[in-house]
Design an enzyme around this catalytic site. Sequence first.
Site, PDB file in Angstrom:
ATOM      1  N   ALA A   1      -3.023  12.055  21.369  1.00  0.00           N
ATOM      2  CA  ALA A   1      -2.712  12.368  22.768  1.00  0.00           C
ATOM      3  C   ALA A   1      -2.981  13.826  23.148  1.00  0.00           C
ATOM      4  CB  ALA A   1      -1.241  12.019  23.062  1.00  0.00           C
TER       5      ALA A   1
ATOM      6  N   ASN B   1      -5.282   6.418  11.107  1.00  0.00           N
ATOM      7  CA  ASN B   1      -6.520   6.804  11.788  1.00  0.00           C
ATOM      8  C   ASN B   1      -7.023   5.723  12.739  1.00  0.00           C
ATOM      9  OD1 ASN B   1      -9.357   8.200  11.914  1.00  0.00           O
ATOM     10  ND2 ASN B   1      -9.789   6.174  11.067  1.00  0.00           N
ATOM     11  N   LYS B   2      -6.933   4.468  12.283  1.00  0.00           N
ATOM     12  CA  LYS B   2      -7.447   3.369  13.102  1.00  0.00           C
ATOM     13  C   LYS B   2      -6.601   3.198  14.361  1.00  0.00           C
ATOM     14  CE  LYS B   2      -9.266  -1.305  12.845  1.00  0.00           C
ATOM     15  NZ  LYS B   2      -8.648  -1.829  14.066  1.00  0.00           N
ATOM     16  N   SER B   3      -5.295   3.383  14.217  1.00  0.00           N
ATOM     17  CA  SER B   3      -4.414   3.271  15.383  1.00  0.00           C
ATOM     18  C   SER B   3      -4.731   4.341  16.434  1.00  0.00           C
ATOM     19  CB  SER B   3      -2.953   3.432  14.975  1.00  0.00           C
ATOM     20  OG  SER B   3      -2.619   2.547  13.955  1.00  0.00           O
TER      21      SER B   3
ATOM     22  N   THR C   1      -8.498   3.029   7.624  1.00  0.00           N
ATOM     23  CA  THR C   1      -8.008   1.743   8.130  1.00  0.00           C
ATOM     24  C   THR C   1      -6.511   1.787   8.459  1.00  0.00           C
ATOM     25  OG1 THR C   1      -7.751   1.091   5.812  1.00  0.00           O
ATOM     26  CG2 THR C   1      -9.714   0.289   6.943  1.00  0.00           C
TER      27      THR C   1
ATOM     28  N   ASP D   1       0.840  -1.200   0.000  1.00  0.00           N
ATOM     29  CA  ASP D   1       0.000   0.000   0.000  1.00  0.00           C
ATOM     30  C   ASP D   1       0.876   1.251   0.000  1.00  0.00           C
ATOM     31  OD1 ASP D   1      -2.466  -1.269  -0.025  1.00  0.00           O
ATOM     32  OD2 ASP D   1      -2.540  -1.455   2.161  1.00  0.00           O
TER      33      ASP D   1
HETATM   34  P1  NAP Z   1       4.565   1.827   6.811  1.00  0.00           P
HETATM   35  O1  NAP Z   1       5.091   2.337   8.098  1.00  0.00           O
HETATM   36  O2  NAP Z   1       5.243   0.693   6.150  1.00  0.00           O
HETATM   37  O3  NAP Z   1       2.977   1.545   6.917  1.00  0.00           O
HETATM   38  C1  NAP Z   1       2.367   1.030   7.979  1.00  0.00           C
HETATM   39  C2  NAP Z   1       1.360  -0.018   7.540  1.00  0.00           C
HETATM   40  O4  NAP Z   1       0.164   0.624   7.095  1.00  0.00           O
HETATM   41  C3  NAP Z   1       1.827  -0.921   6.404  1.00  0.00           C
HETATM   42  O5  NAP Z   1       1.514  -2.234   6.775  1.00  0.00           O
HETATM   43  C4  NAP Z   1       0.997  -0.458   5.232  1.00  0.00           C
HETATM   44  O6  NAP Z   1       0.738  -1.480   4.304  1.00  0.00           O
HETATM   45  C5  NAP Z   1      -0.283  -0.075   5.930  1.00  0.00           C
HETATM   46  N1  NAP Z   1      -1.208   0.805   5.212  1.00  0.00           N
HETATM   47  C6  NAP Z   1      -0.948   1.828   4.365  1.00  0.00           C
HETATM   48  N2  NAP Z   1      -2.085   2.379   3.931  1.00  0.00           N
HETATM   49  C7  NAP Z   1      -3.101   1.678   4.497  1.00  0.00           C
HETATM   50  C8  NAP Z   1      -4.521   1.755   4.441  1.00  0.00           C
HETATM   51  N3  NAP Z   1      -5.137   2.693   3.703  1.00  0.00           N
HETATM   52  N4  NAP Z   1      -5.256   0.887   5.176  1.00  0.00           N
HETATM   53  C9  NAP Z   1      -4.659  -0.058   5.946  1.00  0.00           C
HETATM   54  N5  NAP Z   1      -3.326  -0.187   6.040  1.00  0.00           N
HETATM   55  C10 NAP Z   1      -2.553   0.679   5.337  1.00  0.00           C
HETATM   56  O7  NAP Z   1       4.494   3.057   5.788  1.00  0.00           O
HETATM   57  P2  NAP Z   1       3.836   3.023   4.355  1.00  0.00           P
HETATM   58  O8  NAP Z   1       3.723   1.636   3.841  1.00  0.00           O
HETATM   59  O9  NAP Z   1       4.549   4.026   3.564  1.00  0.00           O
HETATM   60  O10 NAP Z   1       2.339   3.523   4.631  1.00  0.00           O
HETATM   61  C11 NAP Z   1       2.079   4.841   4.968  1.00  0.00           C
HETATM   62  C12 NAP Z   1       0.952   4.893   5.935  1.00  0.00           C
HETATM   63  O11 NAP Z   1       1.315   4.308   7.163  1.00  0.00           O
HETATM   64  C13 NAP Z   1       0.549   6.307   6.278  1.00  0.00           C
HETATM   65  O12 NAP Z   1      -0.235   6.877   5.284  1.00  0.00           O
HETATM   66  C14 NAP Z   1      -0.179   6.079   7.595  1.00  0.00           C
HETATM   67  O13 NAP Z   1      -1.556   5.845   7.380  1.00  0.00           O
HETATM   68  C15 NAP Z   1       0.417   4.802   8.137  1.00  0.00           C
HETATM   69  N6  NAP Z   1       1.081   5.060   9.420  1.00  0.00           N
HETATM   70  C16 NAP Z   1       0.542   4.489  10.550  1.00  0.00           C
HETATM   71  C17 NAP Z   1       1.044   4.773  11.801  1.00  0.00           C
HETATM   72  C18 NAP Z   1       0.388   4.147  12.983  1.00  0.00           C
HETATM   73  O14 NAP Z   1      -0.537   3.363  12.791  1.00  0.00           O
HETATM   74  N7  NAP Z   1       0.820   4.470  14.189  1.00  0.00           N
HETATM   75  C19 NAP Z   1       2.139   5.634  11.934  1.00  0.00           C
HETATM   76  C20 NAP Z   1       2.689   6.191  10.784  1.00  0.00           C
HETATM   77  C21 NAP Z   1       2.140   5.894   9.527  1.00  0.00           C
HETATM   78  P3  NAP Z   1       1.876  -2.032   3.300  1.00  0.00           P
HETATM   79  O15 NAP Z   1       2.758  -2.915   4.136  1.00  0.00           O
HETATM   80  O16 NAP Z   1       1.094  -2.791   2.271  1.00  0.00           O
HETATM   81  O17 NAP Z   1       2.632  -0.870   2.713  1.00  0.00           O
END
Ligand code: NAP
Length: 265
Positions: free
Chosen positions: A186, A165-167, A162, A51
């Site tokens: 927070a 935002n979900k986190s 998902t 993704d």
């Molecule tokens: P990453 O750190 O590798 O991504 C975190 C995980 O989020 C990966 O498993 C990625 O899937 C998954 N993901 C991305 N878009 C998603 C979606 N729309 N629905 C469900 N899961 C999704 O970084 P990245 O792969 O470049 O992805 C960027 C995204 O990570 C950001 O847009 C943000 O949403 C998310 N993120 C989450 C957190 C958190 O949850 N605390 C913190 C920072 C960023 P893939 O393994 O297939 O790439």
Amino acid sequence: MTDRKNVYLFSKKTEEIEQKILEFRELGRKYGFKLVDHPKDANIIASFGGDGTFLQALQKTGFREDALYIGVNDGEFGFYTDFSIHDPDRIELAMQSDMVEVLRYPTLEVTTDDGQKFHCLNELSIRSNIIKTFVIDVYVDGLYFETFRGDGLLVSTPTGSTAYNKSLGGAIVDPKLPSMQLTEMASVNNNRYRTLGSPLVMGKERELTLKIVQDGNDHPIVGIDNEAMGIRHSHELHVKVSDRVVKTLRMKDNLFYHKVKRSFL
Ligand code: NAP
Ligand code: MN
């Protein structure tokens, strides 16, 4: 799909993927697709990876509304990748049958006070880069709503709901609802600082304004999907649901709820 024949391949640079892509070039040739070297000449942009790669493909090719984006994963099923690099048969099936349909995903449009414009498919995130909390004034349609103090704020799209935002305890939003969701990271809530404290989902016509209240030492980190934006000199962000949608291809037997169930339940 017959008039869409120019394909640009965007991929995560690993040896395995580059090797696999050779097979896809063959498949493409068989069906009369032409591979182009520049995304501006393409009307199909295929991303190979997760993704995260799909999000990069959009940012790096200019979020084209006149192109069809196709996500091919490298093994793990994702939210934007309906096809697998290990299953070219399914892609071949998709080319020949009516098992595919075009989805239109809502996106966000972010405008800064110094005139820059960005698009997001997942979310806009604003976080502090310092240990201290930082402050953001939040306005909805020009109405002062709240003053946030804490780690940061996130505005997500339905398909981004998902992810980050979900986190943060946000709700999963159906991509059929053009909307944006504001979630807190927070927040400080006490007798001096008060925020809504729950996720807020807003409709398409709304405009959210985030004014970063700076004390001189803090430089917020602004994330547009998975890219950090250099906006050191702008303090005000306007966010709304964009008129621009991302067109992507999906298999009819892989609904959003299949993906949610597969990932979380
Ligand atoms: P990453 O750190 O590798 O991504 C975190 C995980 O989020 C990966 O498993 C990625 O899937 C998954 N993901 C991305 N878009 C998603 C979606 N729309 N629905 C469900 N899961 C999704 O970084 P990245 O792969 O470049 O992805 C960027 C995204 O990570 C950001 O847009 C943000 O949403 C998310 N993120 C989450 C957190 C958190 O949850 N605390 C913190 C920072 C960023 P893939 O393994 O297939 O790439
Ligand atoms: Mn990733």
